[in-house]
Design a protein around this motif. Sequence first.
Motif, PDB file in Angstrom:
ATOM      1  N   PRO A   2       0.808  -1.202   0.000  1.00  0.00           N
ATOM      2  CA  PRO A   2       0.000   0.000   0.000  1.00  0.00           C
ATOM      3  C   PRO A   2       0.841   1.252   0.000  1.00  0.00           C
ATOM      4  CG  PRO A   2      -0.010  -1.021   2.177  1.00  0.00           C
ATOM      5  CD  PRO A   2       0.706  -1.951   1.246  1.00  0.00           C
ATOM      6  N   THR A   3       0.236   2.331  -0.454  1.00  0.00           N
ATOM      7  CA  THR A   3       0.879   3.625  -0.418  1.00  0.00           C
ATOM      8  C   THR A   3       1.162   4.013   1.029  1.00  0.00           C
ATOM      9  OG1 THR A   3      -0.388   4.223  -2.361  1.00  0.00           O
ATOM     10  CG2 THR A   3       0.614   6.027  -1.141  1.00  0.00           C
ATOM     11  N   ALA A 135      -3.317   8.221   3.398  1.00  0.00           N
ATOM     12  CA  ALA A 135      -2.490   7.850   2.250  1.00  0.00           C
ATOM     13  C   ALA A 135      -2.635   8.825   1.080  1.00  0.00           C
ATOM     14  CB  ALA A 135      -2.849   6.439   1.792  1.00  0.00           C
ATOM     15  N   LEU A 144      -7.541   7.690  -5.392  1.00  0.00           N
ATOM     16  CA  LEU A 144      -6.953   6.690  -4.507  1.00  0.00           C
ATOM     17  C   LEU A 144      -8.063   5.712  -4.142  1.00  0.00           C
ATOM     18  CD1 LEU A 144      -4.602   5.616  -2.732  1.00  0.00           C
ATOM     19  CD2 LEU A 144      -5.405   7.181  -0.930  1.00  0.00           C
ATOM     20  N   MET A 164      -1.160  -3.751  -8.391  1.00  0.00           N
ATOM     21  CA  MET A 164      -0.617  -2.589  -7.690  1.00  0.00           C
ATOM     22  C   MET A 164       0.886  -2.733  -7.517  1.00  0.00           C
ATOM     23  SD  MET A 164      -1.991  -0.810  -4.159  1.00  0.00           S
ATOM     24  CE  MET A 164      -2.059  -2.363  -3.230  1.00  0.00           C
ATOM     25  N   ASP A 167       4.701   1.205  -5.069  1.00  0.00           N
ATOM     26  CA  ASP A 167       4.383   2.576  -4.689  1.00  0.00           C
ATOM     27  C   ASP A 167       2.875   2.820  -4.610  1.00  0.00           C
ATOM     28  OD1 ASP A 167       7.090   3.427  -4.571  1.00  0.00           O
ATOM     29  OD2 ASP A 167       7.130   3.546  -6.758  1.00  0.00           O
ATOM     30  N   GLY A 168       2.084   1.788  -4.898  1.00  0.00           N
ATOM     31  CA  GLY A 168       0.641   1.939  -4.846  1.00  0.00           C
ATOM     32  C   GLY A 168      -0.002   2.332  -6.162  1.00  0.00           C
ATOM     33  N   ARG A 169       0.788   2.495  -7.217  1.00  0.00           N
ATOM     34  CA  ARG A 169       0.242   2.871  -8.528  1.00  0.00           C
ATOM     35  C   ARG A 169      -0.451   1.656  -9.152  1.00  0.00           C
ATOM     36  NH1 ARG A 169       4.253   5.461  -9.899  1.00  0.00           N
ATOM     37  NH2 ARG A 169       3.526   7.618  -9.730  1.00  0.00           N
ATOM     38  N   PHE A 218      -4.034   5.459  -7.956  1.00  0.00           N
ATOM     39  CA  PHE A 218      -3.343   4.742  -6.889  1.00  0.00           C
ATOM     40  C   PHE A 218      -4.338   3.922  -6.079  1.00  0.00           C
ATOM     41  CE2 PHE A 218      -0.260   7.841  -8.053  1.00  0.00           C
ATOM     42  CZ  PHE A 218       0.973   7.372  -7.645  1.00  0.00           C
ATOM     43  N   ILE A 220      -4.794   1.480  -2.197  1.00  0.00           N
ATOM     44  CA  ILE A 220      -4.292   1.074  -0.892  1.00  0.00           C
ATOM     45  C   ILE A 220      -5.060  -0.172  -0.465  1.00  0.00           C
ATOM     46  CG2 ILE A 220      -5.872   2.578   0.397  1.00  0.00           C
ATOM     47  CD1 ILE A 220      -3.509   2.998   2.378  1.00  0.00           C
ATOM     48  N   ARG A 221      -4.352  -1.127   0.070  1.00  0.00           N
ATOM     49  CA  ARG A 221      -4.979  -2.371   0.520  1.00  0.00           C
ATOM     50  C   ARG A 221      -5.726  -2.131   1.834  1.00  0.00           C
ATOM     51  NH1 ARG A 221      -2.337  -8.373   0.848  1.00  0.00           N
ATOM     52  NH2 ARG A 221      -3.910  -9.334   2.193  1.00  0.00           N
TER      53      ARG A 221
END
Length: 247
Positions: A2-3, A135, A144, A164, A167-169, A218, A220-221
Amino acid sequence: MPTSPSQTPFHPKRAMVLAAGIGKRMRPVTATVPKPLIEIAGRSLMDHALDRLTKAGVEEVVVNVHYLADLVETHVKKRKAPKILISDERGALLETGGGITKALPLLGDEPFYVMNSDSFWIEGPRPNLDWLARAWDDSRMDALLMLAPTVTAIGYPGPGDFIMDKDGRLARRIERTVAPFVYSGTAILSPRLFADAPQGSFSLNVLFDRAIEAGRLFGIRMDGTWLHVGTPEAIREAEMSVSESAA
């Protein structure tokens, strides 16, 4: 991965809950009850979403309405918090992208949360909306997304949505493969994402694909467990999962 959370977290004060869908896969339940008002663990899906947004510090929420619109509007306007604004789509269903585009004048100039009215999960150690806000990096992101691991999502039979990087991209799932992450229906979006958006009805995925091309989508988990409440059978499965988590 994740970011990483930013040092100066941004906390959106506005949000949009997408509640205009017809809920075809939920029939016959949705013949008389709009999907946002289906109950899980004693509260409607809509109230679960609004409760979480209120807890995250959101003050105003735009709710779009189309199918059985009067029932949804009457229900949400009974709440004391957050303040509810209605985006009326009775005349034409605009899908996710068109619905948010129509509501932009009500959402202001800052990034905002968006949630599908049926976006439902069992929280983990960290409240997911707070983690999502921490984030957010406005310099790098136009969107995001809160992502659930595909293999542990309850009631979700699909192949996932996104890959992913560290870097979260995000990138789209490769054809004929299973992607590690599925979009949970919850995100932070910048109004920038809607620059030169199509007119009328269109999917938010059109804008997600543009953001991928620009390197500005982006993810995030999420913590906890995501439940895909997409069919009548999934209601019982969700009820059982909530009951087991509380045991």
